[in-house]
Motif scaffolding. Sequence first.
Motif, PDB file in Angstrom:
ATOM      1  N   PHE A 291      -9.817 -11.676   4.133  1.00  0.00           N
ATOM      2  CA  PHE A 291      -9.173 -12.384   5.237  1.00  0.00           C
ATOM      3  C   PHE A 291      -9.852 -13.742   5.400  1.00  0.00           C
ATOM      4  CE2 PHE A 291      -7.939  -8.072   5.952  1.00  0.00           C
ATOM      5  CZ  PHE A 291      -6.623  -8.207   6.365  1.00  0.00           C
TER       6      PHE A 291
ATOM      7  N   THR B 126       5.633  -1.939   1.849  1.00  0.00           N
ATOM      8  CA  THR B 126       4.800  -2.922   2.552  1.00  0.00           C
ATOM      9  C   THR B 126       5.326  -3.126   3.967  1.00  0.00           C
ATOM     10  OG1 THR B 126       3.968  -5.209   2.624  1.00  0.00           O
ATOM     11  CG2 THR B 126       6.084  -4.882   1.505  1.00  0.00           C
ATOM     12  N   SER B 127       4.376  -3.333   4.900  1.00  0.00           N
ATOM     13  CA  SER B 127       4.778  -3.592   6.284  1.00  0.00           C
ATOM     14  C   SER B 127       5.274  -5.028   6.441  1.00  0.00           C
ATOM     15  CB  SER B 127       3.599  -3.336   7.221  1.00  0.00           C
ATOM     16  OG  SER B 127       2.509  -4.156   6.836  1.00  0.00           O
TER      17      SER B 127
ATOM     18  N   ASN C 129      11.136   2.125   2.063  1.00  0.00           N
ATOM     19  CA  ASN C 129      10.070   2.362   3.039  1.00  0.00           C
ATOM     20  C   ASN C 129      10.526   3.457   4.002  1.00  0.00           C
ATOM     21  OD1 ASN C 129       8.061   1.990   5.183  1.00  0.00           O
ATOM     22  ND2 ASN C 129       7.642   0.028   4.202  1.00  0.00           N
ATOM     23  N   PRO C 130       9.672   4.422   4.304  1.00  0.00           N
ATOM     24  CA  PRO C 130      10.090   5.460   5.262  1.00  0.00           C
ATOM     25  C   PRO C 130      10.204   4.922   6.689  1.00  0.00           C
ATOM     26  CG  PRO C 130       7.865   5.907   4.433  1.00  0.00           C
ATOM     27  CD  PRO C 130       8.350   4.689   3.728  1.00  0.00           C
TER      28      PRO C 130
ATOM     29  N   ALA D  38       8.443   6.298  -1.473  1.00  0.00           N
ATOM     30  CA  ALA D  38       8.637   5.584  -2.735  1.00  0.00           C
ATOM     31  C   ALA D  38       8.739   6.527  -3.928  1.00  0.00           C
ATOM     32  CB  ALA D  38       7.482   4.605  -2.931  1.00  0.00           C
TER      33      ALA D  38
ATOM     34  N   HIS E 154      -3.857  -9.978  -4.236  1.00  0.00           N
ATOM     35  CA  HIS E 154      -5.076  -9.810  -3.445  1.00  0.00           C
ATOM     36  C   HIS E 154      -6.285  -9.385  -4.277  1.00  0.00           C
ATOM     37  CE1 HIS E 154      -2.361  -9.246   0.351  1.00  0.00           C
ATOM     38  NE2 HIS E 154      -2.485 -10.495  -0.019  1.00  0.00           N
TER      39      HIS E 154
ATOM     40  N   PHE F 205      -2.989   0.501   5.192  1.00  0.00           N
ATOM     41  CA  PHE F 205      -3.901  -0.283   6.044  1.00  0.00           C
ATOM     42  C   PHE F 205      -3.629  -0.136   7.535  1.00  0.00           C
ATOM     43  CE2 PHE F 205      -4.105  -2.262   1.938  1.00  0.00           C
ATOM     44  CZ  PHE F 205      -5.469  -2.402   1.781  1.00  0.00           C
ATOM     45  N   ARG F 206      -2.327  -0.110   7.873  1.00  0.00           N
ATOM     46  CA  ARG F 206      -1.966  -0.125   9.295  1.00  0.00           C
ATOM     47  C   ARG F 206      -1.382   1.216   9.691  1.00  0.00           C
ATOM     48  NH1 ARG F 206      -1.559  -4.525   6.700  1.00  0.00           N
ATOM     49  NH2 ARG F 206      -2.854  -6.192   7.533  1.00  0.00           N
TER      50      ARG F 206
ATOM     51  N   GLU G 283       1.265   7.985  -1.881  1.00  0.00           N
ATOM     52  CA  GLU G 283       1.409   9.343  -2.433  1.00  0.00           C
ATOM     53  C   GLU G 283       0.478   9.599  -3.628  1.00  0.00           C
ATOM     54  OE1 GLU G 283       5.905  10.347  -2.106  1.00  0.00           O
ATOM     55  OE2 GLU G 283       5.576   8.195  -1.929  1.00  0.00           O
TER      56      GLU G 283
ATOM     57  N   TRP H  99      -7.457   0.143   8.405  1.00  0.00           N
ATOM     58  CA  TRP H  99      -7.868  -0.778   9.477  1.00  0.00           C
ATOM     59  C   TRP H  99      -7.903  -0.103  10.850  1.00  0.00           C
ATOM     60  CZ3 TRP H  99     -10.193  -3.194   6.211  1.00  0.00           C
ATOM     61  CH2 TRP H  99      -9.676  -4.036   5.247  1.00  0.00           C
TER      62      TRP H  99
ATOM     63  N   GLN I 162       0.506  -6.436  -3.717  1.00  0.00           N
ATOM     64  CA  GLN I 162      -0.584  -6.764  -2.787  1.00  0.00           C
ATOM     65  C   GLN I 162      -1.709  -5.758  -2.987  1.00  0.00           C
ATOM     66  OE1 GLN I 162       1.296  -7.589   1.347  1.00  0.00           O
ATOM     67  NE2 GLN I 162       2.869  -6.584   0.161  1.00  0.00           N
TER      68      GLN I 162
ATOM     69  N   ALA J  20       0.806  -1.225   0.000  1.00  0.00           N
ATOM     70  CA  ALA J  20       0.000   0.000   0.000  1.00  0.00           C
ATOM     71  C   ALA J  20       0.841   1.277   0.000  1.00  0.00           C
ATOM     72  CB  ALA J  20      -0.924  -0.008   1.210  1.00  0.00           C
TER      73      ALA J  20
HETATM   74  P1  OAD Z   1       0.371  -1.678   5.326  1.00  0.00           P
HETATM   75  O1  OAD Z   1      -0.608  -0.606   5.601  1.00  0.00           O
HETATM   76  O2  OAD Z   1       0.450  -2.808   6.294  1.00  0.00           O
HETATM   77  O3  OAD Z   1       1.824  -1.060   5.222  1.00  0.00           O
HETATM   78  C1  OAD Z   1       2.082   0.058   4.407  1.00  0.00           C
HETATM   79  C2  OAD Z   1       3.577   0.296   4.407  1.00  0.00           C
HETATM   80  O4  OAD Z   1       3.840   1.385   3.542  1.00  0.00           O
HETATM   81  C3  OAD Z   1       4.164   0.670   5.782  1.00  0.00           C
HETATM   82  O5  OAD Z   1       5.318  -0.103   6.031  1.00  0.00           O
HETATM   83  C4  OAD Z   1       4.512   2.153   5.627  1.00  0.00           C
HETATM   84  O6  OAD Z   1       5.657   2.531   6.384  1.00  0.00           O
HETATM   85  C5  OAD Z   1       4.799   2.219   4.135  1.00  0.00           C
HETATM   86  N1  OAD Z   1       4.657   3.556   3.540  1.00  0.00           N
HETATM   87  C6  OAD Z   1       3.851   4.579   3.908  1.00  0.00           C
HETATM   88  N2  OAD Z   1       4.011   5.637   3.095  1.00  0.00           N
HETATM   89  C7  OAD Z   1       4.941   5.270   2.175  1.00  0.00           C
HETATM   90  C8  OAD Z   1       5.547   5.917   1.065  1.00  0.00           C
HETATM   91  N3  OAD Z   1       5.214   7.180   0.724  1.00  0.00           N
HETATM   92  N4  OAD Z   1       6.476   5.246   0.353  1.00  0.00           N
HETATM   93  C9  OAD Z   1       6.827   3.968   0.681  1.00  0.00           C
HETATM   94  N5  OAD Z   1       6.278   3.311   1.717  1.00  0.00           N
HETATM   95  C10 OAD Z   1       5.359   3.944   2.460  1.00  0.00           C
HETATM   96  O7  OAD Z   1       0.093  -2.208   3.826  1.00  0.00           O
HETATM   97  P2  OAD Z   1       0.533  -3.568   3.127  1.00  0.00           P
HETATM   98  O8  OAD Z   1       1.847  -4.030   3.634  1.00  0.00           O
HETATM   99  O9  OAD Z   1       0.370  -3.385   1.676  1.00  0.00           O
HETATM  100  O10 OAD Z   1      -4.653  -7.129   2.307  1.00  0.00           O
HETATM  101  O11 OAD Z   1      -0.584  -4.531   3.662  1.00  0.00           O
HETATM  102  C11 OAD Z   1      -0.658  -5.834   3.172  1.00  0.00           C
HETATM  103  C12 OAD Z   1      -2.072  -6.295   3.084  1.00  0.00           C
HETATM  104  O12 OAD Z   1      -2.734  -6.063   4.330  1.00  0.00           O
HETATM  105  C13 OAD Z   1      -2.923  -5.528   2.097  1.00  0.00           C
HETATM  106  O13 OAD Z   1      -2.776  -6.009   0.768  1.00  0.00           O
HETATM  107  C14 OAD Z   1      -4.298  -5.777   2.606  1.00  0.00           C
HETATM  108  C15 OAD Z   1      -4.066  -5.536   4.074  1.00  0.00           C
HETATM  109  O14 OAD Z   1      -4.924  -6.093   4.937  1.00  0.00           O
HETATM  110  C16 OAD Z   1      -5.932  -7.468   2.078  1.00  0.00           C
HETATM  111  O15 OAD Z   1      -6.832  -6.663   2.158  1.00  0.00           O
HETATM  112  C17 OAD Z   1      -6.126  -8.903   1.727  1.00  0.00           C
END
Ligand code: OAD
Length: 254
Positions: free
Chosen positions: A171, A198-199, A223-224, A241, A131, A47-48, A41, A53, A113, A36
Amino acid sequence: MATPILIEDVESHASDWSAIADRIRGSKNVTVLTGAGVSAESGLPTFRACGLWEEYRFEDVATPEAFARDPELVWRFYNYRRAMAMSAQPNDAHRAIAKLESSMTVPFTLITQNVDGLHHAAGSREILELHGNLRRVRCTGCKKTETTEEKLSELPRCECGALLRPDIVWFGEALTAATLLKAQAAAARGGVMLVVGTSAVVHPAAGLIEIGRVRGAFLIEVNPAETEATHLAHAVFRGPASRMVPALVERVTA
Ligand code: OAD
């Protein structure tokens, strides 16, 4: 493990930037995994940590049980997300990843994702969407899928009469086996793996990073913030990014 190369801005660390660009240029295989953060940007919430969420309980809106219980609530959430995704534009990070793909002469795999379709809009050609995709709907009766950007009703139905659902992996649901197998095969080829935004907490997507690492990939994280994957990385670009990915791709393709 040795301390990773840490890069926090695009102006300094010139020798590290070029060493990492050389690794990508000389690699026999390049895999990119996005989350995500790559779309943050473009105005789409992650999400987190102050993301979606925090605002919604995923149990209420993103599980098969939630859809069985209250399909209208689930569709309200997904119609909201569809509207956001469809009004968003790809940013420089999406575009740089597409440029990297078109410059590659070795196997290149983009695994995302994300369900927002922005990699596609930026010109990426081969995308493994782990996903699903917000622009696709699937019939709960005849199972037909369809891509539509039209505004959907509050409870959209298929021509066959059954309810439509978003073509998203919720989920508790399994990923499409063929897509996951292709992603795992790409990760297992080693080479270079670029992990962006991604987290790295949701499996099996996060497990791809471990597969890559075990298979000898040079792992680069953008990742920041620190993540669950940071300890596996050989190089970390600690920044947004849209700034870090284009700067890297420019050096790779120069
Ligand atoms: P998360 O919300 O868990 O993590 C987003 C990540 O992006 C974090 O590590 C942030 O630090 C980073 N971030 C924020 N701004 C950024 C930027 N400008 N440039 C680079 N990174 C940045 O999202 P995901 O890891 O994608 O699944 O979450 C994985 C899955 O959990 C999603 O696909 C979704 C969710 O539940 C489903 O819905 C099935």
